[in-house]
Design a protein around this motif. Structure first.
Motif: not given
Length: 244
Positions: A31-42, A44-50, A94-104
């Motif tokens: 399990p991933v434990l609470p730490d008060g942080c947010t992460d940008l994660i790469w 398997e070819g995907r960019l996610l935000v935790a 969530v996918p980073l594409a939900d937050l940043w412009p698609a082209a970026q």
């Protein structure tokens, strides 16, 4: 914070306040434990935000040997990178594409994929750092990505009472609560609990006796420590240490 199996590594990031980490999952996903942080994660070819967690996050369907590279932002730093209040990401991936412009996001994904394919040890991490640094320089700030939120996090991490922290940053307690939701994803009392838990876990990992951990981290006693750890992590301290 990502789980901490033997495949986990981290270093201080070139982005001030952030930590760059890599992880390869083992036979059982921890399990991933609470730490008060947010992460940008790469991965398997995907960019996610935790987003910031309020309890243990149990990743599902992740095969052993899956690689991850992430940039973990300090409490209060994420909104300035992602451009949304932290509470919108609380307990979410969530996918980073939900937050940043698609082209970026497409351009960033292509660059990260090239580095991953070339098996450059620091390549993907550098791509993430450059993207986050550019967002910060462009002023794509969230509602509370400033020195005030950093001061709030620091004071709460030291165990200061919420009323005292509010006075120190010239806010009412109601205003502090709103700022905390935007900057950290939850109110100041919850943030204080999470930061105290992180401190306790760090101390316990050094081999310090639990009674001393409780005192040093700011708990009333060892029983209080045990209750809070079980509440935030879903398991007793011994199980958390044994899974590292």
């Amino acid at each position: 914070m990502p789980d901490a199996p033997r495949g986990y590594r981290e270093r201080v990031s070139r982005v001030a306040g952030a930590v760059l980490w890599t992880n390869t999952t083992g036979p059982a996903a921890r399990p991933v434990l609470p730490d008060g942080c947010t992460d940008l994660i790469w991965s398997e070819g995907r960019l996610l935000v935790a987003g910031p967690d309020t309890g243990p996050y149990h990743p599902g369907g992740v095969p052993p040997g899956t690689g991850f590279t992430g940039l973990r932002f300090a409490p209060g730093q994420g909104p300035a990178v992602f451009g949304v209040p932290a509470h919108e990401l609380r307990d979410r991936r969530v996918p980073l594409a939900d937050l940043w412009p698609a082209a970026q996001v497409r351009e960033l994904t292509e660059r990260a994929a090239e580095q991953a394919a070339a098996r450059v040890a620091t390549g993907v991490g550098r791509v993430l750092e450059e993207a986050a640094g550019a967002r910060l320089r462009q002023g794509a700030a969230g509602p509370a990505g400033d020195a005030r939120s950093a001061a709030v996090a620091a004071a709460l991490a030291r165990g200061r009472p919420v009323a005292e922290v509010a006075r120190a940053v010239a806010l009412s307690e109601r205003q502090l609560h709103r700022l905390s939701l935007d900057a950290f994803g939850y109110g100041p009392k919850t943030l204080a609990r999470v930061l105290r838990f992180v401190r306790a876990l760090d101390l316990a990992r050094t081999g310090m006796p639990y009674a001393e951990v409780a005192v040093r981290a700011g708990y009333a006693d060892q029983a209080h420590l045990a209750r809070e750890v079980k509440s935030l992590a879903g398991a007793p301290m011994g199980a958390l240490l044994g899974s590292g």
